[in-house]
Design a protein around this motif. Structure first.
Motif, mmCIF file in Angstrom:
data_model
loop_
_atom_site.group_PDB
_atom_site.id
_atom_site.type_symbol
_atom_site.label_atom_id
_atom_site.label_comp_id
_atom_site.label_asym_id
_atom_site.label_seq_id
_atom_site.Cartn_x
_atom_site.Cartn_y
_atom_site.Cartn_z
ATOM 1 N N GLY A 1 0.819 -1.210 0.000
ATOM 2 C CA GLY A 1 0.000 0.000 0.000
ATOM 3 C C GLY A 1 0.850 1.255 0.000
ATOM 4 O O GLY A 1 0.350 2.354 -0.209
ATOM 5 N N PHE A 2 2.168 1.085 0.186
ATOM 6 C CA PHE A 2 3.086 2.221 0.171
ATOM 7 C C PHE A 2 3.606 2.489 -1.246
ATOM 8 O O PHE A 2 4.118 3.568 -1.519
ATOM 9 N N GLN A 3 3.504 1.485 -2.120
ATOM 10 C CA GLN A 3 4.049 1.596 -3.483
ATOM 11 C C GLN A 3 2.996 1.173 -4.497
ATOM 12 O O GLN A 3 3.139 0.182 -5.186
ATOM 13 N N GLY A 4 1.914 1.929 -4.572
ATOM 14 C CA GLY A 4 0.836 1.531 -5.469
ATOM 15 C C GLY A 4 -0.100 0.571 -4.765
ATOM 16 O O GLY A 4 0.094 0.226 -3.599
ATOM 17 N N GLY A 5 -1.143 0.131 -5.480
ATOM 18 C CA GLY A 5 -2.147 -0.718 -4.857
ATOM 19 C C GLY A 5 -2.512 -1.910 -5.695
ATOM 20 O O GLY A 5 -1.774 -2.317 -6.586
ATOM 21 N N ALA A 6 -3.667 -2.469 -5.390
ATOM 22 C CA ALA A 6 -4.137 -3.670 -6.070
ATOM 23 C C ALA A 6 -5.046 -3.300 -7.237
ATOM 24 O O ALA A 6 -5.706 -2.265 -7.223
ATOM 25 N N SER A 7 -5.076 -4.166 -8.223
ATOM 26 C CA SER A 7 -5.996 -4.006 -9.343
ATOM 27 C C SER A 7 -6.464 -5.389 -9.774
ATOM 28 O O SER A 7 -5.745 -6.382 -9.588
ATOM 29 N N PRO A 8 -7.670 -5.478 -10.345
ATOM 30 C CA PRO A 8 -8.144 -6.779 -10.836
ATOM 31 C C PRO A 8 -7.193 -7.388 -11.865
ATOM 32 O O PRO A 8 -7.008 -8.614 -11.899
ATOM 33 N N GLU A 9 -6.578 -6.534 -12.682
ATOM 34 C CA GLU A 9 -5.667 -7.032 -13.718
ATOM 35 C C GLU A 9 -4.473 -7.753 -13.094
ATOM 36 O O GLU A 9 -4.081 -8.844 -13.551
ATOM 37 N N VAL A 10 -3.895 -7.166 -12.064
ATOM 38 C CA VAL A 10 -2.745 -7.790 -11.397
ATOM 39 C C VAL A 10 -3.170 -9.072 -10.696
ATOM 40 O O VAL A 10 -2.445 -10.079 -10.731
ATOM 41 N N VAL A 11 -4.336 -9.062 -10.055
ATOM 42 C CA VAL A 11 -4.814 -10.273 -9.382
ATOM 43 C C VAL A 11 -5.002 -11.394 -10.402
ATOM 44 O O VAL A 11 -4.605 -12.544 -10.148
ATOM 45 N N ARG A 12 -5.591 -11.086 -11.545
ATOM 46 C CA ARG A 12 -5.773 -12.113 -12.591
ATOM 47 C C ARG A 12 -4.423 -12.625 -13.082
ATOM 48 O O ARG A 12 -4.252 -13.825 -13.347
ATOM 49 N N GLY B 1 -4.085 -2.357 -0.832
ATOM 50 C CA GLY B 1 -3.623 -1.064 -1.334
ATOM 51 C C GLY B 1 -4.678 -0.357 -2.151
ATOM 52 O O GLY B 1 -5.028 -0.802 -3.242
ATOM 53 N N GLY B 2 -5.235 0.718 -1.596
ATOM 54 C CA GLY B 2 -6.150 1.572 -2.350
ATOM 55 C C GLY B 2 -7.532 1.010 -2.576
ATOM 56 O O GLY B 2 -8.236 1.442 -3.497
ATOM 57 N N ILE B 3 -7.975 0.082 -1.736
ATOM 58 C CA ILE B 3 -9.313 -0.506 -1.900
ATOM 59 C C ILE B 3 -10.295 0.366 -1.123
ATOM 60 O O ILE B 3 -10.357 0.312 0.102
ATOM 61 N N LYS B 4 -11.063 1.150 -1.846
ATOM 62 C CA LYS B 4 -11.893 2.185 -1.211
ATOM 63 C C LYS B 4 -13.395 2.007 -1.438
ATOM 64 O O LYS B 4 -14.195 2.623 -0.729
ATOM 65 N N THR B 5 -13.801 1.223 -2.436
ATOM 66 C CA THR B 5 -15.226 1.098 -2.748
ATOM 67 C C THR B 5 -15.629 -0.374 -2.813
ATOM 68 O O THR B 5 -14.802 -1.247 -3.094
ATOM 69 N N SER C 1 -8.655 -13.914 -2.406
ATOM 70 C CA SER C 1 -9.374 -14.540 -1.295
ATOM 71 C C SER C 1 -9.450 -13.622 -0.087
ATOM 72 O O SER C 1 -10.323 -13.780 0.768
ATOM 73 N N ARG C 2 -8.518 -12.705 0.024
ATOM 74 C CA ARG C 2 -8.467 -11.751 1.125
ATOM 75 C C ARG C 2 -8.252 -10.350 0.574
ATOM 76 O O ARG C 2 -7.609 -10.174 -0.473
ATOM 77 N N LEU C 3 -8.737 -9.369 1.335
ATOM 78 C CA LEU C 3 -8.563 -7.961 0.988
ATOM 79 C C LEU C 3 -7.994 -7.233 2.196
ATOM 80 O O LEU C 3 -8.601 -7.252 3.280
ATOM 81 N N GLY C 4 -6.851 -6.608 2.035
ATOM 82 C CA GLY C 4 -6.277 -5.797 3.095
ATOM 83 C C GLY C 4 -6.655 -4.341 2.876
ATOM 84 O O GLY C 4 -6.316 -3.765 1.846
ATOM 85 N N THR C 5 -7.380 -3.763 3.835
ATOM 86 C CA THR C 5 -7.847 -2.393 3.648
ATOM 87 C C THR C 5 -8.082 -1.705 4.990
ATOM 88 O O THR C 5 -8.499 -2.337 5.958
ATOM 89 N N SER C 6 -7.809 -0.414 5.006
ATOM 90 C CA SER C 6 -8.126 0.404 6.184
ATOM 91 C C SER C 6 -9.521 1.006 6.061
ATOM 92 O O SER C 6 -9.947 1.769 6.925
ATOM 93 N N GLU D 1 -16.203 1.486 5.843
ATOM 94 C CA GLU D 1 -16.828 2.204 4.730
ATOM 95 C C GLU D 1 -17.284 1.229 3.638
ATOM 96 O O GLU D 1 -18.358 1.391 3.057
ATOM 97 N N LEU D 2 -16.475 0.215 3.367
ATOM 98 C CA LEU D 2 -16.822 -0.762 2.327
ATOM 99 C C LEU D 2 -18.085 -1.521 2.684
ATOM 100 O O LEU D 2 -18.988 -1.677 1.840
ATOM 101 N N THR D 3 -18.153 -2.018 3.904
ATOM 102 C CA THR D 3 -19.314 -2.813 4.279
ATOM 103 C C THR D 3 -20.575 -1.973 4.414
ATOM 104 O O THR D 3 -21.669 -2.413 4.055
#
Length: 220
Positions: A159-170, A187-191, A204-209, A213-215
C-alpha cells in the motif's frame, strides 16, 4: 463471497496506539471481518483483547515492513516473536533489492527461512510482492518460488508503493495456476465495487483500512 469474510481490517500507521488497536478489534468483531492487520508491537494487545471471544478475527501482522530489505535473520526473528506472541498470520515483504539484482538464491532463502519459522508455529505466511515495482518475469519467478516453498498467500502490495488491481490479481492467478497458493489484494481498496472486482478476479483476502466504509456502502 460475503465481503466481510474477505476483509482484513488494517491499521499499520506508525502512531497507532493500544486503544486504536482495541477499537479496530472491536470493529472487526462487530462486522465479522476475517482478520485485523496490525503492527508487530500490538500483537499482544490484540491477543489479550480478543481472548474472551469465541469467534474472533485472525490476528495478522507484518514483518520486514514496508521495504523488505531487512536481513534474513532479522525477518526470521521478527516472525518467531510475532507468532510466539499470538499472530495467526504473518505478511512478509519480499526483499525487492535482491529481486532487482537478480539474486534469486537469496530471495528463495529469504522466503523459505521465514516460511519455516512461521509454519513451525502453525501460522499462515503471506509474501508481499509489491507488484507495482515488478515486471512480468519477476512476478512469475516470485510466484514459482512461493509455490515451490509452499507459502500460503502472495499479497499484491504494502500500500506504500501503489495498490491492487483486478488485472494484477488475474495475472497472479495465472502464474499460480494449479497451486494451493491464495492471493491477498491490498492497497487503495476504497469502494465495494473495487472490492468485488478483486474477489471476482481471484483474491481470497482484501487488506484495507476502509473496511467499515466498504461494508456500510455495500449495504446501501
Amino acid at each position: 463471497m460475503n465481503l466481510a469474510d474477505a476483509i482484513e481490517h488494517t491499521l499499520l500507521k506508525a502512531n497507532a496506539s493500544s486503544s486504536d488497536i482495541e477499537q479496530l478489534c472491536q470493529e472487526a468483531i462487530d462486522h465479522k471481518f476475517a482478520g485485523v492487520c496490525i503492527p508487530p508491537f500490538h500483537v499482544n494487545t490484540a491477543k489479550y483483547f480478543l481472548a474472551n471471544f469465541e469467534q474472533r478475527p485472525k490476528i495478522v501482522t507484518v514483518i520486514g515492513f514496508p521495504m523488505g530489505y531487512s536481513t534474513i535473520s532479522a525477518k526470521v526473528e521478527e516472525a518467531k516473536r510475532a507468532t510466539a506472541e499470538g499472530a495467526d498470520e504473518v505478511d512478509m515483504v519480499v526483499n525487492l533489492a535482491a529481486v532487482m539484482d537478480g539474486e534469486w538464491s537469496y530471495v528463495q532463502n529469504d522466503i523459505d527461512s521465514v516460511t519455516r519459522a512461521v509454519h513451525l508455529h502453525g501460522s499462515t505466511l503471506k509474501v508481499i510482492l509489491e507488484t507495482s515495482l515488478l515486471d512480468n518475469i519477476q512476478m512469475q519467478r516470485l510466484c514459482d518460488i512461493c509455490m515451490e516453498i509452499g507459502v500460503d498467500y502472495v499479497k499484491t502490495s504494502t500500500g506504500f508503493q501503489g495498490g491492487a488491481s483486478p488485472e494484477v490479481v488475474r495475472q497472479l492467478k495465472g502464474f499460480l495456476k494449479g497451486s494451493a497458493v491464495k492471493i491477498k489484494a491490498s492497497g487503495g481498496i476504497k469502494t465495494p465495487e473495487q472490492a468485488q472486482q478483486l474477489i471476482q478476479a481471484g483474491a481470497s483476502r482484501l487488506g484495507t483500512s476502509s473496511g467499515l466504509e466498504l461494508t456500510q456502502a455495500a449495504k446501501k
